[in-house]
Motif scaffolding. Structure first.
Motif, PDB file in Angstrom:
ATOM      1  N   ALA A 229      15.764   0.091  -0.788  1.00  0.00           N
ATOM      2  CA  ALA A 229      15.667   1.334  -1.577  1.00  0.00           C
ATOM      3  C   ALA A 229      14.298   1.459  -2.247  1.00  0.00           C
ATOM      4  O   ALA A 229      13.730   2.552  -2.342  1.00  0.00           O
ATOM      5  N   ALA A 230      13.748   0.337  -2.696  1.00  0.00           N
ATOM      6  CA  ALA A 230      12.475   0.382  -3.424  1.00  0.00           C
ATOM      7  C   ALA A 230      11.323   0.868  -2.551  1.00  0.00           C
ATOM      8  O   ALA A 230      10.297   1.305  -3.060  1.00  0.00           O
ATOM      9  N   TRP A 231      11.470   0.778  -1.240  1.00  0.00           N
ATOM     10  CA  TRP A 231      10.421   1.264  -0.332  1.00  0.00           C
ATOM     11  C   TRP A 231      10.414   2.802  -0.231  1.00  0.00           C
ATOM     12  O   TRP A 231       9.479   3.370   0.284  1.00  0.00           O
ATOM     13  N   PHE A 232      11.485   3.410  -0.686  1.00  0.00           N
ATOM     14  CA  PHE A 232      11.639   4.858  -0.461  1.00  0.00           C
ATOM     15  C   PHE A 232      11.737   5.675  -1.753  1.00  0.00           C
ATOM     16  O   PHE A 232      11.377   6.845  -1.749  1.00  0.00           O
ATOM     17  N   LEU A 233      12.265   5.085  -2.820  1.00  0.00           N
ATOM     18  CA  LEU A 233      12.416   5.856  -4.060  1.00  0.00           C
ATOM     19  C   LEU A 233      11.076   5.940  -4.797  1.00  0.00           C
ATOM     20  O   LEU A 233      10.310   4.967  -4.802  1.00  0.00           O
ATOM     21  N   PRO A 234      10.786   7.071  -5.436  1.00  0.00           N
ATOM     22  CA  PRO A 234       9.508   7.185  -6.147  1.00  0.00           C
ATOM     23  C   PRO A 234       9.454   6.251  -7.358  1.00  0.00           C
ATOM     24  O   PRO A 234      10.486   5.967  -7.961  1.00  0.00           O
ATOM     25  N   ARG A 235       8.275   5.779  -7.662  1.00  0.00           N
ATOM     26  CA  ARG A 235       8.115   4.946  -8.870  1.00  0.00           C
ATOM     27  C   ARG A 235       6.718   5.147  -9.431  1.00  0.00           C
ATOM     28  O   ARG A 235       5.843   5.688  -8.755  1.00  0.00           O
ATOM     29  N   ASP A 236       6.536   4.693 -10.660  1.00  0.00           N
ATOM     30  CA  ASP A 236       5.229   4.863 -11.311  1.00  0.00           C
ATOM     31  C   ASP A 236       4.170   4.056 -10.579  1.00  0.00           C
ATOM     32  O   ASP A 236       4.358   2.867 -10.294  1.00  0.00           O
ATOM     33  N   ARG A 237       3.075   4.701 -10.276  1.00  0.00           N
ATOM     34  CA  ARG A 237       1.966   4.046  -9.565  1.00  0.00           C
ATOM     35  C   ARG A 237       0.657   4.341 -10.288  1.00  0.00           C
ATOM     36  O   ARG A 237       0.496   5.412 -10.861  1.00  0.00           O
ATOM     37  N   ARG A 238      -0.284   3.403 -10.189  1.00  0.00           N
ATOM     38  CA  ARG A 238      -1.616   3.650 -10.740  1.00  0.00           C
ATOM     39  C   ARG A 238      -2.408   4.516  -9.778  1.00  0.00           C
ATOM     40  O   ARG A 238      -2.086   4.608  -8.590  1.00  0.00           O
ATOM     41  N   LEU A 239      -3.511   5.065 -10.306  1.00  0.00           N
ATOM     42  CA  LEU A 239      -4.364   5.922  -9.485  1.00  0.00           C
ATOM     43  C   LEU A 239      -4.912   5.144  -8.281  1.00  0.00           C
ATOM     44  O   LEU A 239      -5.069   5.687  -7.186  1.00  0.00           O
TER      45      LEU A 239
ATOM     46  N   PHE B 177      -3.484   3.047  -6.512  1.00  0.00           N
ATOM     47  CA  PHE B 177      -2.512   3.072  -5.418  1.00  0.00           C
ATOM     48  C   PHE B 177      -2.644   4.382  -4.626  1.00  0.00           C
ATOM     49  O   PHE B 177      -2.569   4.389  -3.401  1.00  0.00           O
ATOM     50  N   GLY B 178      -2.888   5.457  -5.354  1.00  0.00           N
ATOM     51  CA  GLY B 178      -3.074   6.751  -4.693  1.00  0.00           C
ATOM     52  C   GLY B 178      -4.291   6.724  -3.784  1.00  0.00           C
ATOM     53  O   GLY B 178      -4.251   7.232  -2.663  1.00  0.00           O
TER      54      GLY B 178
ATOM     55  N   THR C 163      -3.520   4.775  -0.770  1.00  0.00           N
ATOM     56  CA  THR C 163      -2.666   5.562   0.138  1.00  0.00           C
ATOM     57  C   THR C 163      -3.507   6.568   0.917  1.00  0.00           C
ATOM     58  O   THR C 163      -3.306   6.776   2.117  1.00  0.00           O
TER      59      THR C 163
ATOM     60  N   ARG D 123      -5.204   4.821   3.609  1.00  0.00           N
ATOM     61  CA  ARG D 123      -4.193   4.511   4.626  1.00  0.00           C
ATOM     62  C   ARG D 123      -3.995   5.705   5.562  1.00  0.00           C
ATOM     63  O   ARG D 123      -3.864   5.552   6.770  1.00  0.00           O
TER      64      ARG D 123
END
Lengths: 537, 124
Positions: free
Chosen positions: B86-96, B98-99, B102, B105
């Motif tokens: 589930a953790a691979w798919f549900l949204p969570r707080d991320r730092r910039l 990480f953006g 991505t 990527r």
């Protein structure tokens, strides 16, 4: 010999409201429907939040994907494509029992108890006086009827700029559920630009919803489990099946499922009704003093065409053109989402360009989570691995904006019956539905402006998606209300011209289809028709 | 065959070995949906795992309903409905940061898709 005072054909939003009004007046009522219901998935879904289920329930794939994994298969975009496995009973047996031939229209019909409203998004819209007049509905009677229905089903809304459009003058409205934080960004931006947007005809606010936020008549307030597309836990969402269950406890109400009403025959003392048993395909016959047809616009058209004509008669059809726009709110990406939320419409934007409430288009804003990521990944031009990572990051800032256009009669929108030996009724509905050049131009301009407004509110549109015509699931206009006693039209009280005892209580009589959700108005109209019948008898 | 395919696809999608239950569900779902047929691109991709991202990306542009895409999306849907993932798919707080990672990527995925277009012509 008539077994019933009134037979109501159909247990959807219209049928059940007509039956409720008739039963309350003491009439002996029989409700007939296709009887399809979910007796499988509902029992599997625990009373937990979506997030809790996702982290803890090993069997979740059964209701999220289906026992046969049917939701995970590629399916053509169209009406019903997004139905989740627990809601697919709504279209069960429809393809074989209600065949349609059309290359331009993807309609949706139902043989379920509760009809299409079993999966209704719960958004309510009270038609303005101008819209009621264009739809040939009596303004004063409809105003009263809206309040009766609102009191029966329970409606929540906010006291904001959308309220006059969504609720009109309705009283006894419950407060709205909490606003999703991403939709709240748009709401804040609207507050800053309110004057300018209102001057352009845009009015944003919380939608009116048939959802309880406070307990009512044994039903619970929403617990914000965010499982709205899968389960009706606590009955906080109003569904026709709920009202039918209560009605069946009345001594003067009978119910028969598995019945596909095929035709009626009016006699001196009543109406004989024929139906096909959906289980064994045998013929069933019923007699009543009066018949109320509420089988949905397409279903009622089939029955009336079969019963009244042998020649090929074409009926006009109204359907809202619908477009949706996936959007990203940059300030909300890379955030978590609240565990308690709902998947229903968060905001409504009413566009009333001429400020006279005659030609209102409606935008709706949904947050996206409980329909799962895999449905989005299918649409992305990116490998699945990286699309998953990207969408997980974007999801908290992801919104779906829908846009409905009002529809008046115009060329190229007709339906008729034609023979079909493979069909259990020996016929099928043929539908031609195309927008005129003028409609295409007008809708395109309106959608482009809507997208500019979304940008101004902080939501960046990704692309415009035009699902096939018919996907809005809002249909009307096949048997228009007319002052003249012409065939295939209705009298103002819902009586089918050319008959004395057959009434139509669904949207067939509307001569204009406003863009606001049609369900509340269907219910109000059905109550009005039934109340008129009670008065007459 | 489907069990092996599930293991390969699961590793490709999440970067780790996926559990036996997910693999079995994939095999069952592939049978139910008629995705268990043999097609050249899927066969090549599972035998040459390093090519999956490139072929998947190329097909996303040229033929989004191709069997390989359908199978990968099915595996993704199955993994999404397993509590372990589930953790691979549900949204969570991320730092910039990480953006930004991505975004890089996605750029890499674009380059891989271009290579995949060439590869696709050879495999087909």
């Amino acid at each position: 010999m008539n077994d019933f005072d009134v037979i109501v054909a159909g247990s959807g939003a219209s049928g059940i409201m007509a039956a409720q009004t008739l039963a309350a007046d003491g009439a002996r009522v029989l409700v007939l429907d296709g009887g399809r219901r979910d007796d499988h998935y509902a029992a599997l879904i625990p009373r937990k939040s979506f997030v809790d289920i996702r982290h803890s329930e090993p069997e979740q794939y059964r209701y999220f994907l289906g026992d046969a994994f049917e939701s995970a298969a590629f399916r053509k975009l169209g009406a019903g494509a997004q139905l989740t496995p627990p809601r697919r009973f709504i279209i069960d047996a429809v393809a074989e029992s209600l065949p349609v031939r059309s290359s331009s229209f993807t309609g949706l019909e139902s043989l379920a108890t509760g009809g299409l409203a079993s999966g209704w998004g719960l958004m309510c819209g009270v038609y303005s006086d101008a819209e009621l007049e264009r739809a040939s509905l009596p303004v004063g009677m409809m105003r009263d009827a809206y309040q009766v229905i609102a009191d029966r089903i329970g409606i929540c809304a906010a006291d904001d700029d959308a309220r006059p459009f969504a609720c009109g003058a309705l009283q006894r409205i419950q407060p709205p559920p909490p606003l999703d934080p991403t939709a709240a960004v748009l709401s804040k931006q609207y507050a800053r630009q309110r004057g300018a947007l209102r001057a352009r005809g845009y009015h944003l606010g919380r939608p009116a919803m048939a959802l309880l936020t406070q307990p009512k008549n044994g039903r619970s307030a929403t617990q914000l489990f965010d499982m709205d597309f899968y389960s009706d836990a606590g009955n906080s969402a109003w569904r026709p099946a709920l009202a039918l269950e209560a009605l069946r406890r009345s001594p003067n109400v009978a119910y028969a499922g598995n019945a596909l009403v095929t035709r009626f025959d009016e006699r001196d003392d009543g109406v004989a009704l024929e139906a096909l048993d959906l289980e064994d395909r045998s013929a069933r016959r019923y007699n009543c003093r009066r018949l109320v047809l509420a089988c949905g616009v397409l279903g009622t058209a089939r029955i009336v065409l079969r019963s009244l004509s042998t020649a090929r008669v074409r009926l006009r059809l109204l359907c809202n053109d619908y477009t949706y726009v996936p959007c990203v709110v940059p300030s909300r990406v890379g955030r978590s989402m609240p565990e308690r939320n709902n998947s229903l419409t968060q905001l409504a934007i009413f566009h009333d360009p001429s400020d006279d409430a005659r030609d209102i288009a409606v935008g709706t804003i949904f947050a996206y989570r409980s329909l799962l990521l895999f449905r989005l990944l299918r649409e992305m031009p990116l490998n699945v691995r990286d699309a998953r990572a990207l969408m997980q990051y974007l999801l908290s800032g992801f919104l779906i904006a829908g846009f409905d256009h009002p529809q008046a009669y115009s060329d190229g929108k007709e339906l008729w019956l034609e023979s079909d030996s493979a069909s259990p009724t020996g016929d099928r509905l043929a539908i031609e539905f195309a927008l005129t050049g003028d409609e295409c131009t007008r809708h395109d301009a309106r959608e482009r402006e809507f997208m500019r407004v979304l940008r101004a509110l902080g939501a960046w549109p990704i692309k415009r998606v035009h699902p096939p015509l018919g996907s809005s699931i809002h249909y009307a206009g096949t048997l228009p209300v007319s002052n003249e006693e012409r065939p295939f039209t209705l009298a103002a009280d819902g009586r089918l011209h050319g008959t004395q005892r057959v009434y139509v209580a669904d949207g067939s009589g509307f001569t204009f289809l406003p863009a606001k959700g049609v369900t509340l108005s269907l219910m109000a109209n059905a109550h009005r028709v039934a109340a008129g019948l009670c008065e007459a008898s | 065959m489907s069990l092996d395919e599930a293991a390969v696809f699961g590793r490709y999608l999440l970067g780790c070995d996926v559990n036996q239950r997910s693999r079995e569900l994939y095999a069952r779902a592939a049978r139910e949906l008629g995705y268990d047929g043999d097609d050249a691109v899927s066969r090549f991709a599972t035998r040459n795992r390093w090519t999956i991202a490139a072929l998947d990306g190329a097909l996303a542009f040229t033929s989004p309903h191709a069997p390989l895409r359908a199978k990968l999306l099915l595996m993704s849907a199955i993994l999404e409905t397993q509590p372990e993932y589930a953790a691979w798919f549900l949204p969570r707080d991320r730092r910039l940061a990480f953006g930004l990672a991505t975004a890089l990527r996605v750029l890499r995925a674009g380059a891989e898709a271009l290579a995949g277009l060439v590869l696709l012509r050879l495999v087909r």
